[in-house]
Design an enzyme around this catalytic site. Sequence first.
Site, PDB file in Angstrom:
ATOM      1  N   ASN A   8       5.384  46.539  64.220  1.00  0.00           N
ATOM      2  CA  ASN A   8       6.117  46.903  65.437  1.00  0.00           C
ATOM      3  C   ASN A   8       6.726  48.283  65.191  1.00  0.00           C
ATOM      4  O   ASN A   8       7.731  48.399  64.492  1.00  0.00           O
ATOM      5  CB  ASN A   8       7.195  45.847  65.701  1.00  0.00           C
ATOM      6  N   ARG A  90       2.324  45.379  68.000  1.00  0.00           N
ATOM      7  CA  ARG A  90       2.991  45.343  69.291  1.00  0.00           C
ATOM      8  C   ARG A  90       2.672  46.658  69.999  1.00  0.00           C
ATOM      9  O   ARG A  90       2.952  47.734  69.474  1.00  0.00           O
ATOM     10  CB  ARG A  90       4.485  45.226  69.092  1.00  0.00           C
ATOM     11  N   HIS A 178       8.615  43.122  77.848  1.00  0.00           N
ATOM     12  CA  HIS A 178       9.167  42.015  77.040  1.00  0.00           C
ATOM     13  C   HIS A 178       8.279  40.772  77.146  1.00  0.00           C
ATOM     14  O   HIS A 178       8.735  39.646  76.933  1.00  0.00           O
ATOM     15  CB  HIS A 178      10.601  41.640  77.469  1.00  0.00           C
ATOM     16  N   HIS A 204      16.248  38.010  78.642  1.00  0.00           N
ATOM     17  CA  HIS A 204      16.081  38.638  77.323  1.00  0.00           C
ATOM     18  C   HIS A 204      17.120  39.751  77.243  1.00  0.00           C
ATOM     19  O   HIS A 204      16.948  40.818  77.835  1.00  0.00           O
ATOM     20  CB  HIS A 204      14.655  39.189  77.199  1.00  0.00           C
ATOM     21  N   GLY A 206      18.790  42.047  74.850  1.00  0.00           N
ATOM     22  CA  GLY A 206      18.934  42.728  73.570  1.00  0.00           C
ATOM     23  C   GLY A 206      19.379  44.146  73.845  1.00  0.00           C
ATOM     24  O   GLY A 206      20.061  44.393  74.847  1.00  0.00           O
ATOM     25  N   ARG A 237      19.744  52.528  78.502  1.00  0.00           N
ATOM     26  CA  ARG A 237      18.914  52.812  79.689  1.00  0.00           C
ATOM     27  C   ARG A 237      19.633  52.375  80.957  1.00  0.00           C
ATOM     28  O   ARG A 237      20.383  51.392  80.948  1.00  0.00           O
ATOM     29  CB  ARG A 237      17.571  52.084  79.581  1.00  0.00           C
ATOM     30  N   ARG A 281      28.724  44.184  70.846  1.00  0.00           N
ATOM     31  CA  ARG A 281      29.774  43.777  69.888  1.00  0.00           C
ATOM     32  C   ARG A 281      30.925  44.776  69.882  1.00  0.00           C
ATOM     33  O   ARG A 281      32.098  44.395  69.878  1.00  0.00           O
ATOM     34  CB  ARG A 281      29.198  43.657  68.475  1.00  0.00           C
ATOM     35  N   VAL A 325      21.985  39.624  72.372  1.00  0.00           N
ATOM     36  CA  VAL A 325      23.201  39.198  73.070  1.00  0.00           C
ATOM     37  C   VAL A 325      23.087  37.720  73.458  1.00  0.00           C
ATOM     38  O   VAL A 325      24.010  36.931  73.236  1.00  0.00           O
ATOM     39  CB  VAL A 325      23.438  40.050  74.343  1.00  0.00           C
ATOM     40  N   GLU A 375       9.045  37.435  68.731  1.00  0.00           N
ATOM     41  CA  GLU A 375       7.894  38.217  69.198  1.00  0.00           C
ATOM     42  C   GLU A 375       6.859  38.391  68.085  1.00  0.00           C
ATOM     43  O   GLU A 375       5.652  38.422  68.344  1.00  0.00           O
ATOM     44  CB  GLU A 375       8.380  39.584  69.700  1.00  0.00           C
TER      45      GLU A 375
HETATM   46  P1  ADP Z   1      16.273  44.888  70.152  1.00  0.00           P
HETATM   47  O1  ADP Z   1      16.134  44.993  71.624  1.00  0.00           O
HETATM   48  O2  ADP Z   1      16.592  46.171  69.475  1.00  0.00           O
HETATM   49  O3  ADP Z   1      15.215  44.064  69.463  1.00  0.00           O
HETATM   50  P2  ADP Z   1      18.099  42.693  69.714  1.00  0.00           P
HETATM   51  O4  ADP Z   1      17.435  41.665  70.536  1.00  0.00           O
HETATM   52  O5  ADP Z   1      18.167  42.466  68.240  1.00  0.00           O
HETATM   53  O6  ADP Z   1      17.611  44.134  69.998  1.00  0.00           O
HETATM   54  O7  ADP Z   1      19.581  42.887  70.276  1.00  0.00           O
HETATM   55  C1  ADP Z   1      20.417  43.864  69.734  1.00  0.00           C
HETATM   56  C2  ADP Z   1      21.700  43.865  70.510  1.00  0.00           C
HETATM   57  O8  ADP Z   1      22.248  42.549  70.524  1.00  0.00           O
HETATM   58  C3  ADP Z   1      22.780  44.733  69.866  1.00  0.00           C
HETATM   59  O9  ADP Z   1      22.737  46.030  70.331  1.00  0.00           O
HETATM   60  C4  ADP Z   1      24.048  44.033  70.293  1.00  0.00           C
HETATM   61  O10 ADP Z   1      24.503  44.637  71.477  1.00  0.00           O
HETATM   62  C5  ADP Z   1      23.649  42.621  70.607  1.00  0.00           C
HETATM   63  N1  ADP Z   1      24.238  41.635  69.697  1.00  0.00           N
HETATM   64  C6  ADP Z   1      23.779  41.205  68.515  1.00  0.00           C
HETATM   65  N2  ADP Z   1      24.616  40.285  67.984  1.00  0.00           N
HETATM   66  C7  ADP Z   1      25.627  40.120  68.855  1.00  0.00           C
HETATM   67  C8  ADP Z   1      26.820  39.317  68.898  1.00  0.00           C
HETATM   68  N3  ADP Z   1      27.136  38.489  67.923  1.00  0.00           N
HETATM   69  N4  ADP Z   1      27.612  39.448  69.973  1.00  0.00           N
HETATM   70  C9  ADP Z   1      27.310  40.275  70.984  1.00  0.00           C
HETATM   71  N5  ADP Z   1      26.214  41.052  71.010  1.00  0.00           N
HETATM   72  C10 ADP Z   1      25.384  40.992  69.969  1.00  0.00           C
END
Ligand code: ADP
Length: 389
Positions: A8, A90, A178, A204, A206, A237, A281, A325, A375
Amino acid sequence: MDTILVVNAGSSSLKFEIFAVAGSLTRQIKGKMDGIGTAPHLTIRGAGGDRLADEDYPRETVPDLPAAMRLVGQWLRERHEGQLIAVGHRVVHGGPDHMHPARIDENVVRQLERYTPLAPLHQPNNLAPIRVLLEHQPHLAQVACFDTAFHRGHDPMTDHYAIPASYFAEGVRRYGFHGLSYEYVAGRLAEIAPGGDGRVIVAHLGSGASMCALHQGRSVESTLGFTALDGLPMGTRCGQIDPGVLLYLLQQHGMSAAELQDLLYKESGLKGLSGISNDVRDLLASDNAGAALALDHFVYRIGLNAGLLAAALGGLDAFVFTAGVGENSPVMRARIAEKLRWLGASLDPRRNNAGELLVSNDDSKVAIYVVPTDEELMIARHTLAVIAD
Ligand code: ADP
């Protein structure tokens, strides 16, 4: 032992995993080269979390993704004991035609390069390791797994923009992304609630964020469209925006296309709104008004989009949280679930705080789940299926 490598590749990082193929797929190695071109660092962990590599490299040794791929390849050749039978990649964009993963050859790469204008920040990075392997190991089977493919079963009507229809034929249409995550979650849902939960929204959430409407396990609608900019506000974004804003920025601020791209992809979303951070966070931990605004707006837009997708489905049986998240933040799940109350969704605070699989209460008309996405496993499964064919 036969193994599959999953790759990836992003703008400054190369993530990879190795799965052993023995009946089922078992994750063996998880690695990441980040800081490519700036401060390269390779971390590799084994299945039990044991540290196999944790090394800095001089910047000039790993200036770009091809160099990172070569270095990872060398590490695997020297240290990995399995027999690599295929590599699954990916690839963010499969264009309008790829409904399934594709076995890679020169022609397929050339075709996928044509989609670079549709995903300028992702597609070239995804294709770079493919090119390196085609050149250095031409006989190694490679498979491209697309983030768009899962959405290709949409009714074409839904994928139009209301601009002259000739643009649709040129590829200016909604794709949705996604897809590997949604496909994995749809598979897990079929195991968790077989036969039920026909109308489902998967969120989803993230650093990239989107939502997908599933009807009986298939995508019928997505908040992402032509590019990965649409729909929900994300880490950096913008999400859905009136195109008139873009005209204004072009005409009144004299912005160039490159400046606009930078603004919309890298300076907007939670980061732009809060002025503090793109990370949920950090925003949760802050008492700054910008942080509160960004989180309120994020939750509000998720609620609005849930209504939109519920309309596409004609009702709602289940809502699923996934990605960073969605999987890790009970606070954000609770705030979002409040916006779903009118649809009949009712969260159980104890289950939510405990991070259980089912977090709705027993009376909830809409089941609420937390399903960790995977994924990479989805890519490994696809890769195995394609080469077995
Ligand atoms: P990506 O899209 O980069 O694969 P992820 O799915 O790993 O990302 O999500 C990353 C995001 O998840 C971080 O930027 C953060 O905002 C959020 N995140 C991760 N752990 C927590 C938590 N315990 N509480 C709130 N938000 C979190």
